[in-house]
Design a protein around this motif. Structure first.
Motif, PDB file in Angstrom:
ATOM      1  N   LYS A 195      -7.776   9.322   8.361  1.00  0.00           N
ATOM      2  CA  LYS A 195      -6.324   9.515   8.327  1.00  0.00           C
ATOM      3  C   LYS A 195      -5.607   8.332   8.970  1.00  0.00           C
ATOM      4  O   LYS A 195      -4.583   7.849   8.449  1.00  0.00           O
ATOM      5  CB  LYS A 195      -5.962  10.820   9.050  1.00  0.00           C
ATOM      6  N   GLN A 197      -3.034   5.743   7.256  1.00  0.00           N
ATOM      7  CA  GLN A 197      -1.745   5.382   7.833  1.00  0.00           C
ATOM      8  C   GLN A 197      -1.621   3.872   7.976  1.00  0.00           C
ATOM      9  O   GLN A 197      -0.545   3.299   7.775  1.00  0.00           O
ATOM     10  CB  GLN A 197      -1.573   6.063   9.198  1.00  0.00           C
ATOM     11  N   GLU A 257      -0.798   2.423   4.629  1.00  0.00           N
ATOM     12  CA  GLU A 257       0.624   2.616   4.352  1.00  0.00           C
ATOM     13  C   GLU A 257       1.477   1.652   5.172  1.00  0.00           C
ATOM     14  O   GLU A 257       2.453   1.079   4.665  1.00  0.00           O
ATOM     15  CB  GLU A 257       1.012   4.064   4.664  1.00  0.00           C
TER      16      GLU A 257
END
Length: 518
Positions: A172, A176, A179
């Motif tokens: 995760k 992130q 992104e």
């Protein structure tokens, strides 16, 4: 009858519930009284009383009472002549593999049920085996061994599940990061396009201004030249007229008439334009072209130089996937870095010993040097530190500050700019006889953990990690810094005496095989 017999089977001995009495424990499962007692007796040494089927634990150990209904059902079943449930399936729990009463559960040597586990040989045996080839071996009820192994299995599953959770968290975090990279890259493209558009617009404006200035100057100069040209043409016309008059006079045959008319001719006026027009070289707008060419050359130089910086800024963007910090001293020693102190930086109150690996509070008449600390009793290492490295500092009485610093820290005077830990160029762990404090940019953090006489410093320059440890049998973390280092670092030492004249401090890395980690 088969279903009835299956329900009345003990999952420990795989036989019908039998004497002295069938019992039901608090979770609802039933066993032969002797079977469950033997099982729990084997577990007592581990303080566990659990159901062999559902693994539910009971504290304290339950009292076992005869289940009258089950006892009567077993007696009724025995009267039918069916003594043993055929191929009974006994489930130990929703996630356990079903055990089947078959030839695999019967000892081939003694034809007895194998309900004992030999830990010495790691195999299931019957009770006769314990008096034969397994005599003297460590044995426990198979159900007890199963319960222990089941607990180990659950612990293993918990570790696996925890690792899954940790790695899912990392996945995760990486998503992130993806992104964040995309958002940052998109904004950088948008900003750079705007900047270059502004730059292009500025150049176009300058080009238009130059063009307008040229045309304006062109018009002015052409108008001036045409004015001169027009005056010259008027003068030429006048001169031609005078020349015609003189020519006519020259053809007068009568001498008296010629002499009479000659004085009346106007004198030839001097030309309003000299020959300087032909003398001055005509350069027109070549100087302007040269000036614009010079501007172009300068812009090309600027673009070339800044392009290198732009490319460097782009290529140094990276996702930091650093390895975890070591847990043991042996793990840290892999990154051992030998540290020597630089005599050119040492304050005159410090004496360097043992090939600049040891420092003591003792006045030294060092010569002047631009890198020497003049206000505080400090010294920096000769080595610049990048990558991943580890070193240890051993200190005795008095007080010591173990630090890292950029090379461009100030060296002059008793000012904060030159004091380790009191500016944004240095990070320092200050240890005295009674307390320990971390300092950076004049901000202090108290350290509550006890400090040994040996301090370990771990640096992961690229990851921006700086950790201080108290080194003894174990590594005790005193303080960790997470930041972004913009320059190579140097190890630093500040000695401050507290009434002790023989304070000494040595810096070293243990003798291990060194590896380069950059």
């Amino acid at each position: 009858e088969t279903m009835d017999s299956a329900k009345l089977t003990c999952c420990i001995c795989l036989d019908l519930l039998k004497s002295p009495d069938p019992v039901t424990i608090p979770c609802g499962h039933s066993y032969c009284m002797n079977c469950i007692k033997d099982c729990w007796d084997g577990e007592d040494q581990r303080k566990i009383n659990s159901c062999p089927q559902c693994r539910k634990e009971f504290i304290p150990r339950p009292n076992l009472e005869k289940n009258i209904m089950l006892s009567e059902l077993v007696e009724d079943l025995k009267k039918t002549g069916l003594q043993t449930a055929p191929a009974v399936y006994c489930y130990a729990g929703p996630e356990d593999v079903a055990s089947v009463k078959s030839c695999l559960n019967i000892c081939s040597r003694h034809d007895e049920v194998m309900k004992i586990f030999c830990r010495t040989d790691q195999q299931c045996i019957c009770y006769l085996c314990t008096m034969d080839e397994h005599k003297g071996h460590e044995t426990v009820p198979a159900a007890a061994e199963r319960a222990e192994k089941q607990k180990e299995l659950q612990e293993s599953r918990q570790q696996i599940q925890q690792r899954i959770q940790d790695q899912e968290k990392d996945v995760k975090l990486l998503q992130q990061e993806v992104e964040a990279i995309n958002v940052s890259a998109d904004k950088a493209v948008e900003d750079s396009e705007k900047i270059f558009t502004d730059l292009i617009r500025l150049l176009q404006k300058r080009s238009s201004d130059v063009k307008q200035q040229i045309r304006s100057q062109q018009e002015t100069e052409v108008s001036r030249v045409k004015d001169v040209q027009e005056k010259l043409e008027q003068e030429i016309t006048e001169l031609k007229r005078k020349d015609a008059e003189l020519e006519q006079l020259s053809h007068t045959e009568d001498h008296n008439q010629f002499l009479l008319n000659y004085p009346s001719l106007p004198a030839l006026s001097e030309s309003t334009h000299s020959s300087s027009i032909n003398i001055r070289p005509l350069r027109h707008f070549e100087d302007m072209t040269a000036a614009v060419s010079e501007l172009r050359d300068k812009l090309q130089d600027v673009l070339r130089d800044t392009w290198t910086n732009i490319l460097l800024a782009i290529t140094t963007v990276e996702v930091l996937l650093s390895e975890p910090e070591p847990k043991t001293r042996a793990g840290f020693l892999i990154y051992s870095q030998e540290i020597t102190l630089d005599p050119n930086t040492a304050h005159q109150s410090l004496a360097l010993l043992q090939r600049n690996r040891k420092v003591s509070l003792r006045h030294q008449p060092y010569p002047d040097h631009p890198e020497r600390f003049t206000g505080w009793s400090q010294v920096l290492s000769r080595e610049s530190l990048t990558g991943r490295c580890y070193w240890e500092v051993e200190w005795s009485q008095g007080g010591v500050e173990v630090a890292v610093s950029y090379k461009n820290i100030s060296r002059t005077g008793r000012l904060d700019e030159s004091k380790l830990g009191f500016n944004d160029k240095s990070w320092a762990l200050r240890c005295g006889s009674e307390c320990c404090t971390f300092w950076h940019n004049k901000v202090s953090t108290s350290i509550k953990s006890p400090v040994s006489s040996r301090l370990g410093v771990y640096l992961d320059h690229k990851a921006g990690i700086l950790s201080f440890y108290s080194v003894s049998e174990t590594m005790t973390l005193l303080h960790r810094v997470q930041t972004r280092f913009t320059q190579p670092l140097h190890a630093g030492i500040w000695l401050f005496n507290q009434g002790t004249a023989d304070l000494t401090l040595s810096i070293h890395a243990p003798k291990v095989t060194l590896r380069s980690w950059n």
